[in-house]
Design a protein around this motif. Structure first.
Motif, PDB file in Angstrom:
ATOM      1  N   GLY A 118      53.565 -76.882  12.857  1.00 43.08           N
ATOM      2  CA  GLY A 118      53.966 -76.140  11.677  1.00 43.08           C
ATOM      3  C   GLY A 118      52.856 -75.377  11.012  1.00 43.08           C
ATOM      4  N   ARG A 119      51.720 -75.230  11.701  1.00 45.23           N
ATOM      5  CA  ARG A 119      50.613 -74.448  11.152  1.00 45.23           C
ATOM      6  C   ARG A 119      50.762 -72.984  11.566  1.00 45.23           C
ATOM      7  N   VAL A 120      50.233 -72.076  10.729  1.00 45.05           N
ATOM      8  CA  VAL A 120      50.324 -70.642  10.991  1.00 45.05           C
ATOM      9  C   VAL A 120      48.924 -70.035  11.001  1.00 45.05           C
ATOM     10  N   PHE A 121      48.642 -69.268  12.061  1.00 46.19           N
ATOM     11  CA  PHE A 121      47.388 -68.540  12.188  1.00 46.19           C
ATOM     12  C   PHE A 121      47.684 -67.045  12.177  1.00 46.19           C
ATOM     13  N   ALA A 122      46.716 -66.256  11.726  1.00 42.35           N
ATOM     14  CA  ALA A 122      46.842 -64.805  11.720  1.00 42.35           C
ATOM     15  C   ALA A 122      45.659 -64.201  12.464  1.00 42.35           C
ATOM     16  N   ALA A 123      45.914 -63.073  13.133  1.00 44.90           N
ATOM     17  CA  ALA A 123      44.864 -62.403  13.903  1.00 44.90           C
ATOM     18  C   ALA A 123      45.111 -60.911  13.904  1.00 44.90           C
ATOM     19  N   ALA A 124      44.048 -60.136  14.062  1.00 46.26           N
ATOM     20  CA  ALA A 124      44.179 -58.691  14.226  1.00 46.26           C
ATOM     21  C   ALA A 124      44.766 -58.419  15.609  1.00 46.26           C
ATOM     22  N   GLY A 130      46.878 -57.217   3.182  1.00 40.85           N
ATOM     23  CA  GLY A 130      47.252 -58.580   2.853  1.00 40.85           C
ATOM     24  C   GLY A 130      48.217 -59.220   3.828  1.00 40.85           C
ATOM     25  N   GLN A 131      48.529 -58.554   4.939  1.00 43.51           N
ATOM     26  CA  GLN A 131      49.528 -59.076   5.870  1.00 43.51           C
ATOM     27  C   GLN A 131      49.062 -60.306   6.647  1.00 43.51           C
ATOM     28  N   MET A 132      47.770 -60.626   6.577  1.00 44.50           N
ATOM     29  CA  MET A 132      47.274 -61.825   7.251  1.00 44.50           C
ATOM     30  C   MET A 132      47.318 -63.048   6.341  1.00 44.50           C
ATOM     31  N   GLY A 133      47.636 -62.870   5.056  1.00 44.98           N
ATOM     32  CA  GLY A 133      47.792 -63.995   4.148  1.00 44.98           C
ATOM     33  C   GLY A 133      46.502 -64.698   3.774  1.00 44.98           C
ATOM     34  N   ILE A 134      45.369 -63.996   3.925  1.00 39.18           N
ATOM     35  CA  ILE A 134      44.057 -64.584   3.614  1.00 39.18           C
ATOM     36  C   ILE A 134      43.389 -63.716   2.551  1.00 39.18           C
ATOM     37  N   PRO A 135      43.411 -64.147   1.288  1.00 39.37           N
ATOM     38  CA  PRO A 135      42.814 -63.340   0.211  1.00 39.37           C
ATOM     39  C   PRO A 135      41.327 -63.074   0.455  1.00 39.37           C
ATOM     40  N   GLY A 136      40.943 -61.830   0.168  1.00 32.22           N
ATOM     41  CA  GLY A 136      39.532 -61.456   0.291  1.00 32.22           C
ATOM     42  C   GLY A 136      39.121 -61.055   1.693  1.00 32.22           C
ATOM     43  N   LEU A 137      40.015 -61.157   2.676  1.00 26.90           N
ATOM     44  CA  LEU A 137      39.657 -60.822   4.041  1.00 26.90           C
ATOM     45  C   LEU A 137      39.667 -59.305   4.233  1.00 26.90           C
ATOM     46  N   SER A 138      38.598 -58.798   4.837  1.00 25.48           N
ATOM     47  CA  SER A 138      38.496 -57.380   5.181  1.00 25.48           C
ATOM     48  C   SER A 138      37.588 -57.250   6.389  1.00 25.48           C
ATOM     49  N   TRP A 139      37.394 -56.026   6.826  1.00 24.89           N
ATOM     50  CA  TRP A 139      36.512 -55.816   7.974  1.00 24.89           C
ATOM     51  C   TRP A 139      35.082 -56.253   7.646  1.00 24.89           C
ATOM     52  N   GLU A 140      34.683 -56.034   6.414  1.00 25.59           N
ATOM     53  CA  GLU A 140      33.326 -56.401   6.013  1.00 25.59           C
ATOM     54  C   GLU A 140      33.155 -57.905   5.818  1.00 25.59           C
ATOM     55  N   THR A 141      34.222 -58.600   5.396  1.00 25.19           N
ATOM     56  CA  THR A 141      34.102 -60.037   5.090  1.00 25.19           C
ATOM     57  C   THR A 141      34.636 -60.940   6.202  1.00 25.19           C
ATOM     58  N   ARG A 142      35.047 -60.380   7.310  1.00 25.84           N
ATOM     59  CA  ARG A 142      35.596 -61.186   8.400  1.00 25.84           C
ATOM     60  C   ARG A 142      34.546 -62.167   8.903  1.00 25.84           C
ATOM     61  N   PRO A 143      34.952 -63.313   9.447  1.00 24.72           N
ATOM     62  CA  PRO A 143      33.984 -64.303   9.942  1.00 24.72           C
ATOM     63  C   PRO A 143      33.265 -63.807  11.188  1.00 24.72           C
ATOM     64  N   ALA A 144      32.145 -64.411  11.476  1.00 30.65           N
ATOM     65  CA  ALA A 144      31.372 -64.030  12.654  1.00 30.65           C
ATOM     66  C   ALA A 144      32.171 -64.319  13.913  1.00 30.65           C
ATOM     67  N   GLY A 145      31.941 -63.509  14.923  1.00 28.92           N
ATOM     68  CA  GLY A 145      32.649 -63.685  16.182  1.00 28.92           C
ATOM     69  C   GLY A 145      33.580 -62.518  16.456  1.00 28.92           C
ATOM     70  N   PRO A 146      34.464 -62.660  17.430  1.00 35.96           N
ATOM     71  CA  PRO A 146      35.391 -61.578  17.787  1.00 35.96           C
ATOM     72  C   PRO A 146      36.244 -61.148  16.598  1.00 35.96           C
ATOM     73  N   TYR A 147      36.468 -59.850  16.476  1.00 35.55           N
ATOM     74  CA  TYR A 147      37.223 -59.325  15.333  1.00 35.55           C
ATOM     75  C   TYR A 147      38.661 -59.826  15.319  1.00 35.55           C
ATOM     76  N   ASP A 148      39.207 -60.175  16.489  1.00 37.26           N
ATOM     77  CA  ASP A 148      40.614 -60.576  16.580  1.00 37.26           C
ATOM     78  C   ASP A 148      40.797 -62.085  16.729  1.00 37.26           C
ATOM     79  N   GLN A 149      39.807 -62.864  16.346  1.00 34.47           N
ATOM     80  CA  GLN A 149      39.945 -64.311  16.448  1.00 34.47           C
ATOM     81  C   GLN A 149      40.987 -64.821  15.448  1.00 34.47           C
ATOM     82  N   PRO A 150      41.836 -65.769  15.840  1.00 33.66           N
ATOM     83  CA  PRO A 150      42.867 -66.309  14.940  1.00 33.66           C
ATOM     84  C   PRO A 150      42.231 -67.107  13.796  1.00 33.66           C
ATOM     85  N   GLN A 151      42.819 -66.952  12.600  1.00 31.50           N
ATOM     86  CA  GLN A 151      42.365 -67.674  11.416  1.00 31.50           C
ATOM     87  C   GLN A 151      43.568 -68.333  10.758  1.00 31.50           C
TER      88      GLN A 151
END
Length: 593
Positions: free
Chosen positions: A277-283, A293-314
Motif C-alpha cells: 500500500g505504499r506509493v512512490f513517484a518518479a519522473a 506538484g504531481q509527485m506529491g512531494i512538497p519542495g521537490l524540483s530539479w534543483e532540490t532533487r536527491p543525488a543520483g538518477p533524475y528518475d529514481q523513485p521517491q
C-alpha cells in the motif's frame, strides 16, 4: 313495320346491356328487363322505354371500354409474394446473426481477434500505410490480426503494446519516421502492463519490476544499455549488455515480500504502487522534470532533487499510514484511493481536477482529501468509493451509496424490490470539450459533479428474479475524451442446444468528450458532453448501423470468459476479454488475455 322496328331496337338494347354486365363482372342472367304495360297505351310507353335503354347503352359502352383500357395501363395486375420458409440446413448461429449484431460482435472477437483503432492518424499509429490524417471509423491494425495482447497504449504520435508472451511492440512516426510499422523491442521481461508519458513507456513485469523505455527507435537502439550479466536468465543478451536501451525504475527500498503491483503515468511523472500500500513517484520523461506538484512531494524540483538518477523513485511520505489500493494519473496531477474509500489528490488544479478549490496558486504539492461524504449529506446515503481514474485535466471516481433501508415500488415482491445500493459516477476538472459527461460545457469545476447518465442505473436480473444496479465496470480516460464499460448483464454461453432465437450479448460501452480528431468513433467531428453509444466495430457507415425497426446496432464488448478461438471453435482454449484504450486523440479496442 312497327313490330319489326320494335324487335330491332329490343335486340340492340339486349346487346348493350350484355356488354355492360360483362364490363361490371355481372352474370348476364342477373340482368332483368322491365315488362311493358299490357293495356291502356302500353305499346307507346314500352317503345319509349326500350329506345331510352338502347340510347344509354350506345352512349356509355365506348366509355366503359376506354376506362378499362386506361386501367390496364395504370394498374397492372399485382403478383403476391410470400416469405420463403427457413431452410432446414440453416444453423442456429445463422439465425442469430440475422437477429442480433451484438451476437455477431462477440462471435467475431473469438473467431478473428485483433486491434481496432480510430482517431488521429497524423503519427501513422492507426494505419502506417495510409496518408489519411484522421480515421473516422474503427479500422483493424493489420499487424495484430489474430493476436491477443496483455495491454495496449495509443497516442497520436506513437503506439505500444504488450504481446501475449510479454514482449514490447512499438510503432508510429514518433517511434520511427522512416519505418513506422510495428516492431518488437524489449523482450524477455514478461511484461504485464504498460503506461505512456510524453516520450517514454513505463512497463511493469509480472515479477514486479518497473522499466522505462524510450518511445523513439533511435533512443531504443542507441544510448546506454544496462549490464544484465547478473540476470543469467536473460535470453536476449549474449555479451552481458541488454539489446535495447531501458532504465530500471523499481524502488530499491522495498520490504520483505513487498513488490510493485501497479504503475500509472502522466506526461512527466509516474506513480508506483506496492503490495504493502505504499506509493512512490518518479519522473517519467526526459523532456521536462515534474514541477506542478504531481509527485506529491512538497519542495521537490530539479534543483532540490536527491543525488543520483533524475528518475529514481521517491516515496510519498504524506501518504504514510494510509494503505493505498488504487492509483491514477492525469497529465499533471495524481489521485490515490485508500482501503477505507478515501480519495487523495495532488498536483495541478487549474481546472479543479483535484476535486476541491486550491488556496492561492492552483497547485497542491501535498495530497489533499476529497470530501466525498458531503456529496451525500442531504440524501441520507452512506457512500463508499470503489474506483478512481484520471486523464488529461480530469478526475473520476465511482461510488456505491447504500440506503439505510430497502426501497420498494409499491410491492414487496422480490422482482419489485429496489436494491439498497445505488452506483454513481462523479467527475471533476475541465469540461469545455464535454469531458465531464454531465451534459454541460463547464470550464472549471469547483467540486465533483455527478454524471447522471451513468448513475443510479438498474436492470432486472432474470436469474435472481430481482433488480440489480448497473455499475461502471471500467473507465478509460484520454486527453480530451473518455469511455465507460458497463457492468450490465451479459450472456456469452449459448450452447448448441439453445433455441434458434437465443443470442449472445456483451458489455455496453459509451463514449463522450472531445471529438476534434474523430476519436469518439461516431464518424462525425462533433464533441459530445454526455455519454453516447457508437456503432459496431465492423458497422461501416452510420446508416448501416441501424437494424430492424430503427434499433441501433451499438458496439458491445466481449466480457471476460474462457473460450476456444477460431471460426470452428476448435482452436486453443484461452481466457479473453475485449478492452478499450482511450489515449491522446486516439481510441482502440483489443482482445486482452
Amino acid at each position: 313495320m312497327m313490330s319489326s322496328s320494335r324487335f330491332a331496337l329490343k335486340r340492340c338494347a339486349h346487346q348493350a346491356l350484355r356488354a355492360t354486365a360483362q364490363r361490371q363482372s355481372m352474370p348476364y342472367s342477373n340482368v332483368r328487363f322491365t315488362q311493358p304495360p299490357r293495356r291502356r297505351g302500353g305499346k307507346l310507353i314500352g317503345f319509349a322505354t326500350v329506345f331510352g335503354i338502347a340510347a344509354a347503352g350506345a352512349y356509355y359502352y365506348p366509355r366503359f371500354m376506354a376506362a378499362d383500357d386506361a386501367d390496364k395501363n395504370v394498374r397492372p395486375k399485382a403478383e403476391l409474394e410470400f416469405e420463403q420458409p427457413r431452410q432446414k440446413s440453416a444453423s442456429a448461429e445463422e439465425y442469430r446473426e440475422l437477429l442480433s449484431s451484438q451476437h455477431v460482435q462477440i462471435k467475431k472477437s473469438l473467431e478473428q481477434p485483433g486491434v481496432y483503432a480510430w482517431g488521429s492518424n497524423a503519427g501513422k499509429v492507426i494505419d502506417p500505410e495510409s496518408s489519411e490524417k484522421y480515421i473516422k471509423r474503427p479500422r483493424r491494425i493489420a499487424y495484430f490480426d489474430n493476436q491477443l495482447l496483455r495491454d495496449l497504449k495509443l497516442t497520436s504520435e506513437f503506439g505500444a503494446a504488450v504481446t501475449e508472451n510479454g514482449d514490447l511492440v512499438q510503432w508510429g512516426a514518433g517511434f520511427s519516421q522512416t519505418d513506422p510499422k510495428p516492431s518488437l523491442t524489449l523482450r524477455g521481461k514478461d511484461l504485464a502492463k504498460i503506461e505512456v508519458s510524453a516520450d517514454r513507456i513505463i512497463a511493469l513485469s509480472r515479477s514486479g519490476h518497473v522499466y522505462s523505455v524510450p518511445a523513439s527507435r533511435n533512443d531504443v537502439e542507441g544510448g546506454f544499455k544496462p549490464d544484465e550479466r547478473k540476470n543469467c536468465w536473460s535470453l536476449w543478451s549474449s555479451s552481458g549488455k541488454a539489446a535495447v536501451n531501458f532504465r530500471d525504475l523499481t524502488p530499491s527500498c522495498l520490504g520483505w515480500g513487498e513488490h510493485v503491483t501497479d504503475v500509472k503515468s502522466g506526461l512527466e511523472h509516474a506513480l508506483i504502487l506496492t503490495s504493502k500500500g505504499r506509493v512512490f513517484a518518479a519522473a517519467s520523461s526526459v523532456g521536462s522534470y515534474p514541477s506542478k506538484g504531481q509527485m506529491g512531494i512538497p519542495g521537490l524540483s530539479w534543483e532540490t532533487r536527491p543525488a543520483g538518477p533524475y528518475d529514481q523513485p521517491q516515496e510519498i511520505k504524506h501518504l504514510t499510514g494510509f494503505q493505498i489500493t488504487q492509483i491514477a494519473a492525469g497529465d499533471h496531477h495524481s489521485a490515490v484511493l485508500d482501503k477505507t474509500g478515501r480519495i487523495f489528490t495532488f498536483g495541478d488544479n487549474t481546472f479543479g481536477q483535484l476535486g476541491f478549490e486550491s488556496e492561492g496558486v492552483p497547485v497542491n504539492y501535498a495530497p489533499g482529501m476529497v470530501a466525498v461524504n458531503q456529496l451525500y449529506a442531504k440524501g441520507g446515503l452512506v457512500p463508499n468509493v470503489t474506483s478512481i481514474a484520471a486523464g488529461g485535466v480530469n478526475t473520476y471516481f465511482t461510488v456505491d451509496a447504500e440506503a439505510s433501508k430497502t426501497h420498494t415500488a409499491g410491492n414487496s415482491a422480490p422482482s419489485k424490490r429496489m436494491p439498497r445500493t445505488t452506483s454513481d459516477l462523479w467527475a471533476t476538472g475541465q469540461g469545455t470539450y464535454g469531458t465531464l459527461g454531465t451534459g454541460k460545457w463547464t470550464h472549471v469545476s469547483t467540486a465533483p459533479t455527478k454524471v447522471k447518465a451513468l448513475s443510479g442505473l438498474y436492470e432486472f436480473d432474470e436469474s435472481k428474479n430481482a433488480m440489480r444496479p448497473i455499475k461502471v465496470k471500467g473507465l478509460q480516460i484520454g486527453t480530451t475524451h473518455c469511455s465507460a464499460v458497463m457492468d450490465n448483464a451479459t450472456r456469452t454461453s449459448a450452447s448448441s442446444k439453445a433455441s434458434a432465437n437465443e443470442t449472445n450479448w456483451g458489455s455496453d460501452v459509451l463514449f463522450w468528450g472531445g471529438n476534434e480528431h474523430y476519436q469518439l468513433g461516431t464518424g462525425k467531428r462533433t464533441n459530445m458532453n454526455a455519454p453516447v453509444y457508437i456503432g459496431p466495430l465492423d458497422g461501416g457507415d452510420a446508416d448501416a448501423d441501424r437494424g430492424r425497426n430503427g434499433e441501433m446496432h451499438r458496439m458491445c464488448l466481449t466480457p471476460k470468459q474462457t473460450a476456444r478461438l477460431g471460426e470452428d471453435g476448435k482452436g486453443r482454449k484461452v481466457t479473453v476479454e475485449q478492452k478499450v484504450e482511450c489515449g491522446r486523440h486516439v481510441t482502440g479496442v483489443y482482445c486482452a488475455v
